[in-house]
Scaffold this active site. Sequence first.
Site, mmCIF file in Angstrom:
data_model
loop_
_atom_site.group_PDB
_atom_site.id
_atom_site.type_symbol
_atom_site.label_atom_id
_atom_site.label_comp_id
_atom_site.label_asym_id
_atom_site.label_seq_id
_atom_site.Cartn_x
_atom_site.Cartn_y
_atom_site.Cartn_z
ATOM 1 C CB SER A 136 -0.895 -0.019 1.241
ATOM 2 O OG SER A 136 -1.648 1.177 1.314
ATOM 3 C CE LYS A 162 -4.735 0.080 0.524
ATOM 4 N NZ LYS A 162 -5.333 -0.709 1.616
ATOM 5 C CE LYS A 164 -3.976 4.156 1.992
ATOM 6 N NZ LYS A 164 -5.130 3.533 2.645
ATOM 7 C CG ASP A 189 -7.807 2.454 0.585
ATOM 8 O OD1 ASP A 189 -8.986 2.859 0.669
ATOM 9 O OD2 ASP A 189 -7.165 2.001 1.565
ATOM 10 C CD GLU A 214 -8.766 -0.818 0.888
ATOM 11 O OE1 GLU A 214 -7.788 -0.974 0.139
ATOM 12 O OE2 GLU A 214 -8.674 -0.876 2.126
ATOM 13 C CG ASP A 239 -10.456 -0.631 5.163
ATOM 14 O OD1 ASP A 239 -10.739 -0.957 6.322
ATOM 15 O OD2 ASP A 239 -9.336 -0.122 4.889
ATOM 16 C CE LYS A 263 -7.194 -1.836 6.986
ATOM 17 N NZ LYS A 263 -7.345 -0.356 6.927
ATOM 18 N N GLY A 291 -3.958 -3.768 6.338
ATOM 19 C CA GLY A 291 -2.885 -3.421 7.278
ATOM 20 C C GLY A 291 -3.171 -2.097 7.951
#
Length: 369
Positions: A136, A162, A164, A189, A214, A239, A263, A291
Amino acid sequence: MIIKEINIRKMKMTMKSPFSTSFGTFQDKEFLLLEATDELGNTGWGESTAFHSPWYNEETLETNLHMIRDFLIPLVLDKEFKHPDEVSELFAPLRKNNMAKAAVEGAIWDLFAKRNKLTLAEALGGTADKIEVGISIGIQKNTSDLIELVRGFVAEGYKRMKVKIKPGHDVEVIRALREAFPDVPLMADANSAYTLDDIELLKQLDEFNLTMIEQPLASDDIIDHAKLQKELKTPICLDESIHSLEDARKAVELGSTKIINIKIGRVGGLTESKKIHDYCMENGIPVWCGGMLESGVGRAHNVALTTLPNFILPGDTASSSRYWEEDVITPEVIAEDGYITVPLAYGIGYEPNIEAMDRYTVEQFHYKA
Ligand code: OSB
Ligand code: MG
């Protein structure tokens, strides 16, 4: 197994590089580590994934400390458990505070596995001997920096990238990445940064063949995500919105999510994580392990959970060295060519590095039966 002692460490570790999301930037990581001891002197370790500030969810390090000291420890101290599943049952009358519950429950799972001479993975019913992991990547100052970072992680072998996104930092960034890496498994995400007003913008992401997007919408939403999913080709992965098996069931039934990020902290522990995993497996919903920038203790729990069979997609559990100059376990977690080998030692499978832990411990609280 009778819980005789619990030690809480308030930790402060500095990340090698800042990590930016749509809701804020992390550099210093403050969190709690827990060590539980049974009547035979076995010990187990857990980590609270609550952050210093309530950005990701409503919990904080201090609310976790309060919950653990004033409510959860009194429930488990001097109590006998036959199996760690009993811990989440015991905590169920207390609402939410999932990360606090998961920290205590996680320490008891590790203790249970060690006492029974099992790896934590085996205790959970996991079978994989290695797990596939992705990485990520936080928001960068400019897209060329991001492309260079991704190039490095692709070379290291991470199985999916991944990145952001947030308003003003989305379609063009993803377009540039897709042009630079036409075949790399890529996902975005948003950490809840958009609303249904952004539907046309989000639809533009469909052309980049993302594995998933996400949590595009509000952190407490499952209704609008169902509306959005009807308009998108890209699968939505929830998430923030999923805190329990019940949340997962409702989101799946509504069509709000095609994939779930599990998670351990967010859902209140390993027992609930396993329930969500099993439900998703029965319903054809792939899962992966998210994570929370964990230290080695939380990372080890993530590795063990990921050995369950429906963890089909690569998770966010990267090497310790991605985050820390020095981790608090030995050996550190190492991803090689995108795989982490599941450790064979009992319990979480990594030894706590007490000397390293002491260097990053700000305060300790000890509770004895
Ligand atoms: O949404 O998955 C998230 C980090 C902090 C808060 C939320 C998230 C993340 C990550 C990083 O994506 C995951 C990791 O590398 O541990
Ligand atoms: Mg996320």
